[in-house]
Structure formats: C-alpha cells, structure tokens
Design a protein around this motif. Sequence first.
Motif, PDB file in Angstrom:
ATOM      1  N   GLY A 109       0.796  -1.224   0.000  1.00  0.00           N
ATOM      2  CA  GLY A 109       0.000   0.000   0.000  1.00  0.00           C
ATOM      3  C   GLY A 109       0.829   1.275   0.000  1.00  0.00           C
ATOM      4  N   PRO A 110       1.813   1.430   0.911  1.00  0.00           N
ATOM      5  CA  PRO A 110       2.619   2.651   0.891  1.00  0.00           C
ATOM      6  C   PRO A 110       3.387   2.841  -0.407  1.00  0.00           C
ATOM      7  CG  PRO A 110       2.906   1.476   2.964  1.00  0.00           C
ATOM      8  CD  PRO A 110       2.123   0.583   2.065  1.00  0.00           C
ATOM      9  N   LEU A 111       3.762   1.741  -1.080  1.00  0.00           N
ATOM     10  CA  LEU A 111       4.491   1.863  -2.343  1.00  0.00           C
ATOM     11  C   LEU A 111       3.567   2.292  -3.472  1.00  0.00           C
ATOM     12  CD1 LEU A 111       6.799  -1.268  -2.050  1.00  0.00           C
ATOM     13  CD2 LEU A 111       7.376   1.125  -1.624  1.00  0.00           C
ATOM     14  N   VAL A 112       2.338   1.778  -3.477  1.00  0.00           N
ATOM     15  CA  VAL A 112       1.354   2.251  -4.450  1.00  0.00           C
ATOM     16  C   VAL A 112       1.078   3.737  -4.226  1.00  0.00           C
ATOM     17  CG1 VAL A 112      -1.044   2.036  -5.201  1.00  0.00           C
ATOM     18  CG2 VAL A 112       0.313  -0.011  -4.772  1.00  0.00           C
ATOM     19  N   MET A 113       0.961   4.122  -2.964  1.00  0.00           N
ATOM     20  CA  MET A 113       0.736   5.534  -2.644  1.00  0.00           C
ATOM     21  C   MET A 113       1.922   6.392  -3.065  1.00  0.00           C
ATOM     22  SD  MET A 113      -1.249   7.839  -1.534  1.00  0.00           S
ATOM     23  CE  MET A 113      -2.529   6.658  -1.106  1.00  0.00           C
ATOM     24  N   LEU A 114       3.142   5.868  -2.922  1.00  0.00           N
ATOM     25  CA  LEU A 114       4.337   6.608  -3.328  1.00  0.00           C
ATOM     26  C   LEU A 114       4.347   6.820  -4.838  1.00  0.00           C
ATOM     27  CD1 LEU A 114       7.044   7.921  -2.841  1.00  0.00           C
ATOM     28  CD2 LEU A 114       8.089   5.646  -2.747  1.00  0.00           C
ATOM     29  N   GLY A 115       3.955   5.792  -5.599  1.00  0.00           N
ATOM     30  CA  GLY A 115       3.895   5.956  -7.039  1.00  0.00           C
ATOM     31  C   GLY A 115       2.924   7.048  -7.459  1.00  0.00           C
ATOM     32  N   PHE A 116       1.781   7.117  -6.780  1.00  0.00           N
ATOM     33  CA  PHE A 116       0.809   8.172  -7.068  1.00  0.00           C
ATOM     34  C   PHE A 116       1.310   9.528  -6.581  1.00  0.00           C
ATOM     35  CE2 PHE A 116      -2.576  10.780  -5.175  1.00  0.00           C
ATOM     36  CZ  PHE A 116      -3.301  11.121  -6.313  1.00  0.00           C
ATOM     37  N   ALA A 117       1.893   9.543  -5.391  1.00  0.00           N
ATOM     38  CA  ALA A 117       2.324  10.810  -4.796  1.00  0.00           C
ATOM     39  C   ALA A 117       3.439  11.456  -5.607  1.00  0.00           C
ATOM     40  CB  ALA A 117       2.789  10.578  -3.357  1.00  0.00           C
ATOM     41  N   GLY A 118       4.359  10.644  -6.150  1.00  0.00           N
ATOM     42  CA  GLY A 118       5.453  11.218  -6.923  1.00  0.00           C
ATOM     43  C   GLY A 118       4.989  11.941  -8.165  1.00  0.00           C
ATOM     44  N   THR A 119       3.852  11.524  -8.713  1.00  0.00           N
ATOM     45  CA  THR A 119       3.341  12.154  -9.927  1.00  0.00           C
ATOM     46  C   THR A 119       2.447  13.347  -9.627  1.00  0.00           C
ATOM     47  OG1 THR A 119       3.405  10.004 -11.028  1.00  0.00           O
ATOM     48  CG2 THR A 119       2.095  11.736 -12.076  1.00  0.00           C
ATOM     49  N   TRP A 120       1.639  13.255  -8.584  1.00  0.00           N
ATOM     50  CA  TRP A 120       0.628  14.278  -8.343  1.00  0.00           C
ATOM     51  C   TRP A 120       0.719  14.914  -6.958  1.00  0.00           C
ATOM     52  CZ3 TRP A 120      -1.512  15.519 -12.731  1.00  0.00           C
ATOM     53  CH2 TRP A 120      -1.669  14.543 -13.724  1.00  0.00           C
ATOM     54  N   ALA A 121       0.689  14.116  -5.899  1.00  0.00           N
ATOM     55  CA  ALA A 121       0.512  14.667  -4.556  1.00  0.00           C
ATOM     56  C   ALA A 121       1.717  15.493  -4.095  1.00  0.00           C
ATOM     57  CB  ALA A 121       0.241  13.531  -3.562  1.00  0.00           C
ATOM     58  N   LEU A 122       2.924  14.953  -4.208  1.00  0.00           N
ATOM     59  CA  LEU A 122       4.092  15.666  -3.691  1.00  0.00           C
ATOM     60  C   LEU A 122       4.359  16.978  -4.435  1.00  0.00           C
ATOM     61  CD1 LEU A 122       6.465  12.662  -2.906  1.00  0.00           C
ATOM     62  CD2 LEU A 122       5.038  13.986  -1.339  1.00  0.00           C
ATOM     63  N   PRO A 123       4.254  17.044  -5.767  1.00  0.00           N
ATOM     64  CA  PRO A 123       4.372  18.359  -6.418  1.00  0.00           C
ATOM     65  C   PRO A 123       3.316  19.351  -5.951  1.00  0.00           C
ATOM     66  CG  PRO A 123       4.653  16.611  -8.028  1.00  0.00           C
ATOM     67  CD  PRO A 123       4.205  15.949  -6.755  1.00  0.00           C
ATOM     68  N   LEU A 124       2.097  18.865  -5.712  1.00  0.00           N
ATOM     69  CA  LEU A 124       1.044  19.758  -5.224  1.00  0.00           C
ATOM     70  C   LEU A 124       1.354  20.265  -3.822  1.00  0.00           C
ATOM     71  CD1 LEU A 124      -1.745  21.051  -5.500  1.00  0.00           C
ATOM     72  CD2 LEU A 124      -2.737  18.933  -4.617  1.00  0.00           C
ATOM     73  N   LEU A 125       1.833  19.376  -2.950  1.00  0.00           N
ATOM     74  CA  LEU A 125       2.183  19.801  -1.596  1.00  0.00           C
ATOM     75  C   LEU A 125       3.303  20.833  -1.615  1.00  0.00           C
ATOM     76  CD1 LEU A 125       2.109  16.381   0.319  1.00  0.00           C
ATOM     77  CD2 LEU A 125       0.275  18.045   0.002  1.00  0.00           C
TER      78      LEU A 125
END
Length: 452
Positions: free
Chosen positions: A76-92
């Motif tokens: 789960g955390p790795l799937v979330m990391l894959g999503f976050a690297g594309t969208w969430a972390l740049p937004l944050l």
Amino acid sequence: MTAPAFTAPAASAHRTPVTSSYRFELVKLVSQWRVRLLVLVCWIAPGLFVAGVSMQSTLPTDTLFGRWMHATAWAGPLVMLGFAGTWALPLLASVVAGDVFASEDRLGTWRHLLVAVRSLRRIFVAKCLASLTVILLLVAGLVCSSTIGGLLTVGDHPLVGLDGRPLTPGDAAGRVLLAWACALAPTLALAAIGLLGSVALGRSPTGLLLPPLLALATSVAQMLPLPVAVRLALPGYAFIAWNGLFTSPPQLGPLLIAVAVSLAWALLATALAYLLFLRRDFTNPAYDGSGRRALTLGLLPLTGLTVLTVAAVAVATPSTGSGIEQDKVQRSLATAFAHLYRLQTAQLHRPAVAEDRLRATAACTKSDGQGAQEGAGNDWRCVVSWQLPGVPVTGTAVYQLDIGSDGRFVADGDGPKEVNGYFLVRTSTGDAPNPLWQFDGNVELLDTTSKG
C-alpha cells in the motif's frame, strides 16, 4: 526618482532570533485553511484508500506493487508513493512553498515584517524552515496513514520484490521507509523551485504553478526515448528510481545519482532564491518581480546545472543509450521467474527446489527479431527454460513483456496454462492468482550490480 532599496539596520540594533521568526512563520503557515486541509487529507485519506482498495477483488495491477495489495500491508505505501510522486508531492510543494514569499507582497506586510525581524537573512531562513517543517509533516502523514491502513486491513506479511524474491516484513518495512526518504529529495527540489518562483515573481501567484509544471514536464520527458544520462539528470527521476531498492542486490546506481541531482537542484534553487531576495526593492509597494533577474538568476543557472549533470553522468557511466538491452532483459526475467517458481511450488505444496538447481534461462526478442534488440516497448517476447532435478524434459514458458522507459516491465504469461496461465492458488492470506501468470520486474539501466 527611484526609491532606495531596503538596508538592514546596524548590527547593534535588536534583531528577532531565528527561532522566534521560525515559530512565527510556522504559525502563519499552519493557520492557513488550505494547509490545514492538506494536513487532514494526508493523515486520513491514504489509509482509507489503501484499506478500501486492499479489500476489493480488482486491484490496481497497472501500478507498481498494486497486484500485491491483497497480500501484504507493505504494498500500500508503495502504491501511494507511485501516485504521490506524480501528483501529490508536487502539489504539496506548490501549496506550501510556492506562495510563502508572494503572499507578503499581496498582503502588503513586508514593512511590518522587516521592522519586527530586522534581518533579511533571518526572514528567508525562517520561511524556508517553516515550509520544510510543514512538507515533512505532510509526507509523514502519507507514509503513516497508508501503512496503518494496510496493516489493519491486510496484515504484516512478506512482500515479493521486483526480482521475485520474497522480502521479510522487517526488510520490506525498512525498504519502504527508505524509498519514501529518497522521494524527499525531488520533493525538496520542487519546493525550492516554488520558493524561487515566489521570490522572483512577486505578488503573482504563478509561483504556485512552477512545481507542478516542472513535475509534469519531467514526467513527460521520462516517457520519451531519451538516453539514460538525460533521464538521470532530471530532478524528478528519484520518484522512479526507488524501484531499484526492491531487488537483491539493490540497484543503487540510478537511485544515488537521481537523489544527488535532486539535492543539487534544491540547493541551487534555494541559493538563487536567497540572492534574489537580498536584491529586491522592499520600498516599492507595487513591486511585481523582476523578469530579467528571474531569467539570469533563475532559469539560466538551472539549465546550466542540467547540462552539467547530463555530461557528468554520460562520462561517469556507459549510459548514452536506453539502458534496456537484450541480455539485461533476459537476465532479469530469468531471475524473477526462478524466484516466483519457488513461490508457486510452495503454494501448490510441491517439493521445494532451489533456484540454482532450476538453471532458469530466458531467450527474448523484440519485434520478432527485426531491428535493434534494445529499448522500451510492449513487443518483447520471451521463452523461459528451466530444468527440474531428476526430470529429463526441459520446461518452457512463453511471456509477453511490456517494458517501460524506466526499466520496469510487466510479464504476461502466454502458456502453457499449467505453468503461467491464470488460476487461483490458496495462500495464507486467501486465494490469489498464480504468481507466474503476471508479475512485475525491473531492468537495471546502469551496469552497477553483479550479473550473477
């Protein structure tokens, strides 16, 4: 007549300590409704998402480690990391750092802040530290929430790596945390770009757009047939390179280079923002940024850094091509197949056999042997052969491979059905698809690990 630029008071004048300025800036950031909303979302939404998806019969198999979300909490955390690297972390990074200086221009509060703090350096340091603190808080929420959601739903079980080797729960947990730690480097680079845009563009909210635009540009570039040296020189490659942590031995070469490049971007962009901040005119209430300085002290140095890193990587490593070569593909596929064959054997309660006794090999061709046998694509066809001890007949299995430009591939079984076809096997966590049917793997783009 042009108004003189702000000059800091003499050293003998009272100055607010950095710690007090830092607390003040932190309170200002946390008091914003959008930041509070992000904190709430980051600490709740990932856990609900992981828990909900893990209980579904259909898993996000197109996402790395998505096919293992039903089997272990560490997927789960790795799937979330894959999503976050594309969208969430740049937004944050955009929301937290992209407006931290520009908001003072829009509110007209620079004079009050300068009178209270009496040091441009302290103001800059305090704002940077406050932004960094909030970003770390948000990232910690993503990690903790997604991990807790997986643990409560699935449980602490081994994770199958990208080479087919099972990782113990403790080993998997350590690698998951390390992967998220490595993702902090490109996040800091994006945050530094946000700081630079916030300083250079004045009251304009355009600084909010710079981190997502940079992340989008690097993501698009990763989909193009670029040489490995160019890929590694982009600040967002560390969002992908953590894949190498989940092989044995770990593929650390691309990851270390990607992290170093991201940190170099973060340091240079922050230094450029500091120089621009010291040179700006605080006496002009209508100040709206300096286009010439934004170009000469912003875009050009970062472009030069990219050229320098491309040249350095190209000279230090044999990385002028795609990095996806026929022998690498064959070696990666054979290794993953041997490990997963043992997993399938255990699940079917058959006699165990060691990987070295299987003597698994793979023969792969791209585009039916037409053209160069290298590069990404979904036209790789491979035949895996193995030999069981005491069995005179050599086993074979056919796979269709879809290899991405980052080296990640998806192997789809194409017969025989008894080996790599679709059927359910009973595991400790319930019925699961045949592990040899479809699985993820990774081709190392740089020749930095042992070929054994």
